[in-house]
Motif scaffolding. Structure first.
Motif, short mmCIF file in Angstrom:
data_model
loop_
_atom_site.label_atom_id
_atom_site.label_comp_id
_atom_site.label_asym_id
_atom_site.label_seq_id
_atom_site.Cartn_x
_atom_site.Cartn_y
_atom_site.Cartn_z
N ASP A 152 0.81 -1.21 0.00
CA ASP A 152 0.00 0.00 0.00
C ASP A 152 0.85 1.27 0.00
N GLY A 154 3.73 1.68 -1.66
CA GLY A 154 4.56 1.82 -2.85
C GLY A 154 3.84 2.54 -3.97
N TYR A 155 4.36 2.36 -5.19
CA TYR A 155 3.74 2.97 -6.36
C TYR A 155 2.45 2.22 -6.69
N GLY A 156 1.43 2.96 -7.08
CA GLY A 156 0.12 2.37 -7.28
C GLY A 156 -0.27 2.22 -8.74
N ASP A 157 -1.46 1.72 -8.92
CA ASP A 157 -2.05 1.54 -10.25
C ASP A 157 -2.38 2.92 -10.83
N PRO A 158 -2.00 3.20 -12.08
CA PRO A 158 -2.31 4.51 -12.67
C PRO A 158 -3.81 4.78 -12.79
N ALA A 349 0.46 8.63 -16.98
CA ALA A 349 1.80 8.31 -16.48
C ALA A 349 2.78 9.45 -16.75
N ASP A 352 1.31 12.55 -13.86
CA ASP A 352 1.43 12.36 -12.41
C ASP A 352 1.48 10.90 -11.98
N ARG A 353 1.62 9.99 -12.93
CA ARG A 353 1.86 8.57 -12.70
C ARG A 353 0.68 7.83 -12.09
N PHE A 354 0.27 8.21 -10.88
CA PHE A 354 -0.89 7.56 -10.26
C PHE A 354 -1.40 8.46 -9.13
N PRO A 356 -3.03 9.43 -5.25
CA PRO A 356 -2.86 8.94 -3.89
C PRO A 356 -3.99 7.99 -3.51
#
Length: 481
Positions: A152, A154-158, A349, A352-354, A356
């Motif tokens: 939870d 780490g990097y998340g789903d876009p 992506a 802002d990648r994904f 919060p």
């Protein structure tokens, strides 16, 4: 009611088999809403094709064992949706809508739209927020953070939180007749964010896009900033004028619309116009950006079926929590056709990648435990009372100088100025009243059309609204004298 006609021979109707096999959703408590939802899905899925005669209310009541008055109410809502049409002396028939497409995966949406900061009465985008709701949200967000595991953090789903996307998909299916795969939902920070992603991913700088006139200025500015060329198209009593749009920009690559409750006029796009718009998009390979900005707040009957519920792969549906909860959440969503999903996620992506995750999951928790739906029911009642209150005060106090149009949906009311007043009357009356009301002219790019006020009534106490309505009515009378 046309459905009681003795001329309608339901016993031989090709719809009889599907009518008796209606999928009544037991999770919908109101029986009329349950029947309406089942019929709406049957029509959208093509089980009841265009032109099909529906059984009379008496016959359907007998077939499915539900009271006739309940059936009549469900049929009336279908008429309001534009999904059926009544033919005098003949009965009720399924309207001409686009045929269903192959169910490969979902289609559509995103949203948000509200200016920040404290505002004076009649400002738009100011929802009422109860302390109990904030307490529940705070508790849910603390729990989500304290119980988080390494994944939870780490990097998340876009696309955003799967938990929230599943809850959104379930709510859209029940409340809006719009079924979609959670995998095709993309969580964003608001309507403008979603529109920017659409422009970056699906349009080329210089592409023209039809925009409603009058319309939502923030959407126009966002798309223009992305390089699109907004083309204003008149809105009449049926919504966006598709023929006028074709003449002004036959080579447009997209259209931005608010079909369920046009901003600011409040008009609902007719089924005829919806069909025209969707056929144009299919034939032109263009995109329809559907902003469903306040559909949850309908005061008579169920929310209307969106464009995205009519089985097309050319609609991107925009929704938001800015009004159902509050703007500072910065949580919106869009349901995207499968053919556009990869491009949208690539654009996401790059920006802002994904999004919060913790607040998204907290909101999803409140959706799953019924907190959000209970809050919506309370707010509908509060807003309905506020709407009626200011309409009554202005009607009685303005002596015909101001003419309110009481809306069946939404969080704002149009109050038109009486004919014969000069073009500066609106600004002068607003300044004298000291209210934060937008003018119709401020939503247009071309100086045509009647003048009036756009009064937001959602986020203010009854006392403040009453005082503001009295001030506006008095200022209008003084201006005429």
């Amino acid at each position: 009611m046309p459905t009681t006609s003795q001329h309608q021979k339901t016993s031989t109707s090709p719809a009889t088999k599907h009518i008796t096999q209606l999928r009544l959703d037991s999770s919908i408590r109101n029986q009329a809403q349950r029947v309406h939802s089942a019929l709406r899905l049957a029509i959208i899925d093509g089980l009841l094709p265009s032109g099909t005669a529906l059984p009379s209310s008496r016959a359907l009541s007998h077939q499915i064992g539900i009271g006739r008055n309940t059936i009549v109410t469900a049929y009336e809502q279908l008429l309001s949706d534009g999904l059926v049409e009544a033919r005098h002396g003949s009965g009720t028939f399924v309207a001409a809508i686009p045929p269903p497409l192959a169910k490969t995966t979902a289609q559509f949406g995103i949203g948000a739209k509200v200016p920040p900061g404290p505002k004076k009465p009649f400002a738009l985008g100011q929802p009422r927020v109860e302390p109990a709701l904030l307490a529940r949200l705070a508790s849910a967000s603390r729990r989500r953070i304290s119980e988080a595991d390494p994944l939870d953090l780490g990097y998340g789903d876009p696309r955003g939180s799967l938990h929230l996307r599943r809850q959104i998909a379930a709510a859209l299916a029940v409340d809006r007749g719009l079924r979609c795969d959670p995998d095709c939902i993309v969580v964003v920070s608001g309507t403008q964010h979603g529109l920017r992603l659409c422009a970056d991913a699906l349009l080329t700088p210089g592409d023209k896009i039809w925009m409603e006139e009058p319309g939502y200025a923030a959407a126009r500015a966002t798309l223009a900033a992305a390089g699109a060329v907004p083309v204003p198209v008149v809105v009449d009593d049926e919504g966006l004028d598709i023929r006028a749009a074709r003449k002004r920009a036959p080579d447009a690559k997209a259209a931005y619309v608010t079909p369920s409750h046009q901003f600011p006029s409040g008009v609902t796009m007719s089924m005829r116009r919806r069909v025209e718009l969707l056929e144009w998009a299919d034939n032109a390979g263009a995109w329809v950006l559907e902003d469903d900005y306040d559909s949850e707040f309908r005061y008579t009957g169920r929310p209307l079926t969106p464009l995205a519920g009519l089985s097309t792969t050319r609609v991107i549906y925009l929704g938001t929590f800015a009004k159902t909860l509050f703007p500072a959440l910065r949580i919106g969503y869009m349901v995207v056709p499968a053919d556009a999903l990869g491009q949208i996620l690539s654009a996401r992506a790059a920006i802002d990648r994904f999004p919060p995750a913790f607040m998204q999951d907290a909101v999803a928790d409140l959706m799953s435990d019924g907190t959000v739906s209970a809050n919506l029911r309370r707010m509908r009642k509060h807003y309905c009372n506020a709407r009626n209150q200011i309409a009554k005060i202005i009607t009685e106090g303005a002596a015909g100088v101001l003419i309110p149009a009481v809306p069946a949906q939404g969080l704002h009311m149009i109050v038109r100025l009486a004919s014969g007043l000069d073009r500066d009357a609106g600004r002068a009356i607003r300044a004298a009243a000291g209210v934060d009301a937008m003018l119709m002219s401020e939503t247009r790019t071309e100086s045509t059309g009647t003048e009036g006020f756009i009064l937001g009534f959602s986020g203010f106490s009854p006392k403040l609204l009453s005082e503001a309505a009295i001030s506006l009515a008095q200022a209008a009378r003084r201006y005429v004298r």
